[in-house]
Enzyme design. Structure first.
Site, PDB file in Angstrom:
ATOM      1  CE  LYS A  83      -4.352   0.920   2.439  1.00  0.00           C
ATOM      2  NZ  LYS A  83      -5.011   0.739   3.734  1.00  0.00           N
TER       3      LYS A  83
HETATM    4  O1  G3P Z   1      -7.764   1.646   5.694  1.00  0.00           O
HETATM    5  C1  G3P Z   1      -8.062   2.933   5.347  1.00  0.00           C
HETATM    6  C2  G3P Z   1      -9.439   3.420   5.733  1.00  0.00           C
HETATM    7  O2  G3P Z   1     -10.379   2.405   5.633  1.00  0.00           O
HETATM    8  C3  G3P Z   1      -9.488   4.199   6.991  1.00  0.00           C
HETATM    9  O3  G3P Z   1     -10.808   4.443   7.449  1.00  0.00           O
HETATM   10  O4  G3P Z   1     -12.384   5.214   9.193  1.00  0.00           O
HETATM   11  O5  G3P Z   1      -9.933   5.739   9.427  1.00  0.00           O
HETATM   12  O6  G3P Z   1     -11.328   6.879   7.720  1.00  0.00           O
HETATM   13  P1  G3P Z   1     -11.113   5.626   8.489  1.00  0.00           P
END
Ligand code: G3P
Length: 219
Positions: A83
């Protein structure tokens, strides 16, 4: 549509893997920090649990460092996907790693043009963050619609749309309606998907009526 789980918590991954619904895993530095575990050790555990793609994020900010880290991560298991962030350095690293056969998930995507660049850089996945756009009052799902339309215009672009920053079951449903390839779902949201109060009510009524019959299903 593929379901990935967005966590570095191996207990959650093992538990939800038993549902047969998990096609892969995504992690990020914040999720690894939450796990409280060594990054490499937790990745090895996850890759031994899940056959599908497991995203592991580089932490260098320059292309050269990202490529070096990406190669190290890719050696951990066959199902590692590297990633990298959507910066020019991340795109350079994506191009270099992809050309060596290493799959790359380009993350922190917030615009359609960013998604176009990632596809041109050979990304296996683009991760648009819908929840973080909703947080600033921009409709995250509109971005998914735009990326779907652009990628569909150019069938030679093979990048899969991996909807990230999912916060609720409606995000999953909307991503499926638009035709996103993958959703990466936090464990708590994945658990919510099967629930419905009318299912619970109906099942309770069936069981109460069944008990009245005094019967049992025997083999
Ligand atoms: O893995 C990346 C993403 O899914 C993060 O989500 O909830 O931290 O915005 P969030």
């Amino acid at each position: 549509m593929k379901f990935f789980i967005d966590t570095a918590n191996i207990d959650e991954i093992r538990d939800l893997a038993t549902t047969g619904m998990l096609d892969g895993v995504t992690t990020n530095p914040s999720l690894v920090a939450q796990s409280g575990r060594d990054f490499i050790e937790v990745l090895k555990d996850i890759c031994a649990t899940i056959d599908g793609p497991v995203s592991a994020e580089v932490t260098a900010l320059d292309a050269e460092g990202m490529i070096k880290e990406g190669k190290t991560l890719a050696k951990l298991a066959d199902n590692i996907v590297v990633k990298a962030p959507l910066t020019w350095d991340g795109l350079r690293a994506c191009r270099a790693l992809s050309s060596e056969g290493i799959k790359v998930n380009v993350t922190l995507c917030f615009s359609a043009n960013q998604a176009l660049l990632a596809a041109k850089a050979g990304a296996a996945y683009i991760s648009p963050f819908v929840g973080r756009l909703d947080d600033i009052h921009i409709d995250g799902m509109e971005l998914i619609e735009e990326i779907r339309a652009i990628y569909d215009n150019y069938p030679d672009l093979e990048t899969e749309i991996l909807v990230a920053s999912i916060r609720n079951p409606n995000h999953v449903k909307d991503a499926a309606i638009i035709g996103a390839d993958v959703v990466t779902i936090p464990p708590s949201v994945l658990r919510q998907l099967a629930g419905h109060p009318l299912t619970d009510k109906g099942l309770a009524a069936f069981m109460a009526d069944w008990e009245k019959t005094g019967q049992k299903i025997t083999g």
